[in-house]
Design a protein around this motif. Structure first.
Motif, PDB file in Angstrom:
ATOM      1  N   PHE A  29      -4.311  14.740  -1.797  1.00  0.00           N
ATOM      2  CA  PHE A  29      -4.791  13.364  -1.965  1.00  0.00           C
ATOM      3  C   PHE A  29      -3.660  12.359  -1.740  1.00  0.00           C
ATOM      4  CE2 PHE A  29      -6.444   9.892  -4.837  1.00  0.00           C
ATOM      5  CZ  PHE A  29      -7.395   9.456  -3.918  1.00  0.00           C
ATOM      6  N   GLY A  30      -2.469  12.683  -2.207  1.00  0.00           N
ATOM      7  CA  GLY A  30      -1.316  11.807  -1.998  1.00  0.00           C
ATOM      8  C   GLY A  30      -0.956  11.663  -0.528  1.00  0.00           C
ATOM      9  N   ILE A  31      -1.031  12.772   0.213  1.00  0.00           N
ATOM     10  CA  ILE A  31      -0.755  12.719   1.652  1.00  0.00           C
ATOM     11  C   ILE A  31      -1.800  11.863   2.359  1.00  0.00           C
ATOM     12  CG2 ILE A  31      -0.718  14.113   3.762  1.00  0.00           C
ATOM     13  CD1 ILE A  31       0.645  16.318   2.094  1.00  0.00           C
ATOM     14  N   GLY A  32      -3.062  12.047   2.017  1.00  0.00           N
ATOM     15  CA  GLY A  32      -4.123  11.241   2.620  1.00  0.00           C
ATOM     16  C   GLY A  32      -3.973   9.769   2.313  1.00  0.00           C
ATOM     17  N   LEU A  33      -3.654   9.438   1.063  1.00  0.00           N
ATOM     18  CA  LEU A  33      -3.444   8.043   0.696  1.00  0.00           C
ATOM     19  C   LEU A  33      -2.203   7.471   1.372  1.00  0.00           C
ATOM     20  CD1 LEU A  33      -4.340   7.805  -3.085  1.00  0.00           C
ATOM     21  CD2 LEU A  33      -5.578   6.887  -1.140  1.00  0.00           C
ATOM     22  N   GLY A  34      -1.153   8.282   1.495  1.00  0.00           N
ATOM     23  CA  GLY A  34       0.064   7.828   2.166  1.00  0.00           C
ATOM     24  C   GLY A  34      -0.168   7.506   3.631  1.00  0.00           C
ATOM     25  N   ILE A  35      -0.913   8.371   4.302  1.00  0.00           N
ATOM     26  CA  ILE A  35      -1.231   8.120   5.712  1.00  0.00           C
ATOM     27  C   ILE A  35      -2.079   6.861   5.839  1.00  0.00           C
ATOM     28  CG2 ILE A  35      -2.534   9.011   7.680  1.00  0.00           C
ATOM     29  CD1 ILE A  35      -1.605  11.825   6.823  1.00  0.00           C
ATOM     30  N   SER A  36      -3.051   6.706   4.967  1.00  0.00           N
ATOM     31  CA  SER A  36      -3.886   5.496   5.003  1.00  0.00           C
ATOM     32  C   SER A  36      -3.051   4.242   4.742  1.00  0.00           C
ATOM     33  CB  SER A  36      -5.011   5.580   3.979  1.00  0.00           C
ATOM     34  OG  SER A  36      -5.968   6.519   4.379  1.00  0.00           O
ATOM     35  N   LEU A  37      -2.154   4.319   3.775  1.00  0.00           N
ATOM     36  CA  LEU A  37      -1.310   3.175   3.464  1.00  0.00           C
ATOM     37  C   LEU A  37      -0.409   2.800   4.649  1.00  0.00           C
ATOM     38  CD1 LEU A  37      -0.435   1.191   1.251  1.00  0.00           C
ATOM     39  CD2 LEU A  37       1.310   2.858   0.603  1.00  0.00           C
ATOM     40  N   LEU A  38       0.183   3.805   5.284  1.00  0.00           N
ATOM     41  CA  LEU A  38       1.019   3.537   6.461  1.00  0.00           C
ATOM     42  C   LEU A  38       0.204   2.938   7.604  1.00  0.00           C
ATOM     43  CD1 LEU A  38       3.307   6.705   6.530  1.00  0.00           C
ATOM     44  CD2 LEU A  38       3.977   4.358   6.004  1.00  0.00           C
ATOM     45  N   LEU A  39      -1.002   3.447   7.818  1.00  0.00           N
ATOM     46  CA  LEU A  39      -1.840   2.901   8.882  1.00  0.00           C
ATOM     47  C   LEU A  39      -2.250   1.463   8.585  1.00  0.00           C
ATOM     48  CD1 LEU A  39      -4.121   5.956   9.732  1.00  0.00           C
ATOM     49  CD2 LEU A  39      -2.331   4.956  11.159  1.00  0.00           C
ATOM     50  N   VAL A  40      -2.580   1.176   7.339  1.00  0.00           N
ATOM     51  CA  VAL A  40      -2.972  -0.185   6.977  1.00  0.00           C
ATOM     52  C   VAL A  40      -1.793  -1.145   7.127  1.00  0.00           C
ATOM     53  CG1 VAL A  40      -3.659  -1.625   5.009  1.00  0.00           C
ATOM     54  CG2 VAL A  40      -4.905   0.470   5.512  1.00  0.00           C
ATOM     55  N   MET A  41      -0.581  -0.670   6.821  1.00  0.00           N
ATOM     56  CA  MET A  41       0.591  -1.541   6.911  1.00  0.00           C
ATOM     57  C   MET A  41       1.026  -1.806   8.349  1.00  0.00           C
ATOM     58  SD  MET A  41       2.941  -0.430   3.594  1.00  0.00           S
ATOM     59  CE  MET A  41       4.063   0.391   4.611  1.00  0.00           C
ATOM     60  N   PHE A  42       0.941  -0.808   9.225  1.00  0.00           N
ATOM     61  CA  PHE A  42       1.546  -0.940  10.547  1.00  0.00           C
ATOM     62  C   PHE A  42       0.571  -1.115  11.703  1.00  0.00           C
ATOM     63  CE2 PHE A  42       4.883   1.389   8.158  1.00  0.00           C
ATOM     64  CZ  PHE A  42       5.825   0.385   8.183  1.00  0.00           C
ATOM     65  N   VAL A  43      -0.702  -0.858  11.493  1.00  0.00           N
ATOM     66  CA  VAL A  43      -1.688  -1.023  12.563  1.00  0.00           C
ATOM     67  C   VAL A  43      -2.353  -2.394  12.398  1.00  0.00           C
ATOM     68  CG1 VAL A  43      -3.857  -0.138  13.508  1.00  0.00           C
ATOM     69  CG2 VAL A  43      -2.104   1.448  12.764  1.00  0.00           C
ATOM     70  N   PRO A  44      -2.425  -3.181  13.468  1.00  0.00           N
ATOM     71  CA  PRO A  44      -3.108  -4.474  13.341  1.00  0.00           C
ATOM     72  C   PRO A  44      -4.612  -4.261  13.123  1.00  0.00           C
ATOM     73  CG  PRO A  44      -2.404  -4.088  15.600  1.00  0.00           C
ATOM     74  CD  PRO A  44      -1.862  -2.966  14.783  1.00  0.00           C
ATOM     75  N   LEU A  45      -5.121  -4.757  12.004  1.00  0.00           N
ATOM     76  CA  LEU A  45      -6.508  -4.533  11.615  1.00  0.00           C
ATOM     77  C   LEU A  45      -7.378  -5.682  12.129  1.00  0.00           C
ATOM     78  CD1 LEU A  45      -5.830  -3.342   7.969  1.00  0.00           C
ATOM     79  CD2 LEU A  45      -6.121  -1.950  10.011  1.00  0.00           C
ATOM     80  N   THR A  46      -7.512  -5.754  13.440  1.00  0.00           N
ATOM     81  CA  THR A  46      -8.274  -6.843  14.050  1.00  0.00           C
ATOM     82  C   THR A  46      -9.751  -6.511  14.195  1.00  0.00           C
ATOM     83  OG1 THR A  46      -7.725  -5.976  16.233  1.00  0.00           O
ATOM     84  CG2 THR A  46      -6.265  -7.657  15.318  1.00  0.00           C
TER      85      THR A  46
END
Length: 106
Positions: A29-46
């Motif tokens: 669960f921590g790995i999944g949340l970490g990947i999601s957090l990194l994607l939310v921080m670095f991918v432009p959510l347009t």
């Protein structure tokens, strides 16, 4: 108690973290949340679909470690179903008359 010893119904839950999770569950669960957090921080959510894709790893791992009845969690239920359908099932007759059976074939 008149010589009787009762085992509590939740004796196995004491071995789990918060009574629900194993170490592997929390790491997954921590790995999944970490990947999601990194994607939310670095991918432009347009776009809505990009946002859904960025949050999806956390949602999937959260679904896998969610507790369910009769199994530890969804992941162990899926593993049990996979093993049942992919392994050869061998059922050995061990009924009350297994030693009394005699072959009547001629």
């Amino acid at each position: 108690m008149d010589g009787f010893y009762l085992i509590p119904a939740n004796s196995k839950r004491s071995l789990l973290i918060f009574g629900l999770f194993t170490k592997f569950d929390l790491i997954l669960f921590g790995i999944g949340l970490g990947i999601s957090l990194l994607l939310v921080m670095f991918v432009p959510l347009t776009n809505t679909w990009i946002t859904v894709a960025a949050v999806l790893p956390g949602l999937i791992t959260g679904f896998l470690v969610m507790p369910v009845q009769y199994h530890h969690n969804v992941l162990t239920g899926l593993i049990a179903m996979y093993e049942f359908f992919t392994t050869r099932q061998k059922f050995v007759w061990r009924g009350w008359c297994s030693t009394d059976e005699q072959s009547n074939a001629k």
